[in-house]
Design a protein around this motif. Structure first.
Motif, PDB file in Angstrom:
ATOM      1  N   UNK A 274       0.816  -1.218   0.000  1.00  0.00           N
ATOM      2  CA  UNK A 274       0.000   0.000   0.000  1.00  0.00           C
ATOM      3  C   UNK A 274       0.849   1.266   0.000  1.00  0.00           C
ATOM      4  N   UNK A 275       0.307   2.312  -0.625  1.00  0.00           N
ATOM      5  CA  UNK A 275       0.839   3.671  -0.530  1.00  0.00           C
ATOM      6  C   UNK A 275      -0.234   4.493   0.178  1.00  0.00           C
TER       7      UNK A 275
ATOM      8  N   UNK B  58       2.795  11.048   0.337  1.00  0.00           N
ATOM      9  CA  UNK B  58       2.345   9.721  -0.061  1.00  0.00           C
ATOM     10  C   UNK B  58       3.480   8.773   0.292  1.00  0.00           C
ATOM     11  N   UNK B  59       3.211   7.848   1.222  1.00  0.00           N
ATOM     12  CA  UNK B  59       4.274   7.018   1.789  1.00  0.00           C
ATOM     13  C   UNK B  59       4.051   5.540   1.505  1.00  0.00           C
TER      14      UNK B  59
ATOM     15  N   UNK C 224      12.941  10.366   3.617  1.00  0.00           N
ATOM     16  CA  UNK C 224      13.287   9.170   2.844  1.00  0.00           C
ATOM     17  C   UNK C 224      12.992   9.447   1.361  1.00  0.00           C
ATOM     18  N   UNK C 225      13.907   9.094   0.455  1.00  0.00           N
ATOM     19  CA  UNK C 225      13.718   9.414  -0.970  1.00  0.00           C
ATOM     20  C   UNK C 225      12.482   8.789  -1.607  1.00  0.00           C
ATOM     21  N   UNK C 226      11.894   7.765  -0.988  1.00  0.00           N
ATOM     22  CA  UNK C 226      10.699   7.140  -1.567  1.00  0.00           C
ATOM     23  C   UNK C 226       9.433   7.935  -1.288  1.00  0.00           C
ATOM     24  N   UNK C 227       9.462   8.840  -0.310  1.00  0.00           N
ATOM     25  CA  UNK C 227       8.274   9.618   0.024  1.00  0.00           C
ATOM     26  C   UNK C 227       7.975  10.640  -1.065  1.00  0.00           C
TER      27      UNK C 227
END
Length: 275
Positions: free
Chosen positions: A181-182, A216-217, A247-250
């Protein structure tokens, strides 16, 4: 009967088919990315881990919700995180008022809403049978304030005010948070370094514009908070959402130029008084 044999495929056609088949196969078996917390970024403190206990509800409605609250339970809903917020696969449940109240009071409203919990649905409280166990994120809740005249007033999500002697959670919404999930999360900001900030040392004031920022995480790396370093901020300088160290994925869901904090200069009248 004349049987015609198909013409042999050219080398280019065979190469194209192999590429197409390999790509399709890889697409089918491609695993979702695995996200992990990185060194240097906040991660949830395991000492605050807790399993929220719940029981199923057969129906919803104002009268049923009132009965649940009277019995010391909080009417709740668990949604699927289909669109980063909430979607289908709804399950109506009730959780224990005392447990949720304790978590909100202990963690604080914003930190409660940015923390993942395990949720266990059981046939009844005290039962050892688990109907469903799922990781969830609290999405929103209302708080009932019991005023001195015993009247009840609902306090909105953004203006949580707890009565000094008595408060109770009215309802909670949870979002399922599997690894795939995001989720949209209002992540709290924690401001540090104000004791050494050049601007604040000169007597200027700290103007906190945002207490949370929406991202959006990936569900596996929802940050409990974001550190905001004020140690090098001078008079008139600000920190914008795009400068936050995350965090670069956020994925930021606000303008990257939106200010979150600023060191305000002294007013002209104040400067004249100091002379």
């Amino acid at each position: 009967m004349l049987i015609r044999r198909a013409a042999p495929l050219s080398a280019a056609a065979i190469h194209h088919l192999r590429r197409f088949s390999t790509a399709a196969l890889l697409k089918e078996v491609e695993a979702p990315p695995i996200f992990t917390y990185l060194d240097g970024f906040p991660r949830p403190d395991p000492k605050h881990d807790e399993t929220i206990l719940a029981i199923p509800r057969d129906a919803s409605g104002k009268s049923i919700s009132a009965k649940e609250r009277k019995a010391g339970r909080v009417p709740s809903i668990v949604f699927e995180a289909e669109d980063g917020q909430h979607g289908g696969n709804k399950r109506i449940i009730s959780v224990q008022s005392n447990q949720v109240k304790k978590l909100v009071n202990h963690l604080g409203q914003s930190f409660f809403l940015s923390r993942l919990f395990d949720l266990e649905v059981r046939p009844e409280f005290g039962s050892g049978e688990v109907v469903e166990k799922v990781r969830v994120l609290p999405r929103k809740f209302s708080v009932v304030e019991l005023a001195r005249n015993s009247s009840i007033r609902a306090i909105g999500l953004r203006s949580l005010h707890l009565h000094p002697s008595s408060d109770a959670v009215l309802n909670v919404t949870f979002i399922r948070a599997p690894s795939s999930a995001w989720i949209k999360v209002d992540v709290p900001l924690v401001f540090r370094g104000d004791d050494v900030s050049p601007g604040l040392k000169k007597g200027s004031s700290l103007n906190i514009i945002k207490r949370t920022v929406k991202y959006l995480c990936p569900a596996d790396i929802v940050p409990p908070f974001i550190d905001v370093d004020l140690s090098e901020l001078d008079v008139g300088q600000k920190i914008v959402a795009g400068n936050l160290n995350v965090h670069p994925a956020l994925k930021l869901l606000r303008s990257k130029d939106e200010a979150v904090v600023k060191i305000m200069g002294a007013r002209v009248s104040d400067q004249r008084k100091s002379k």
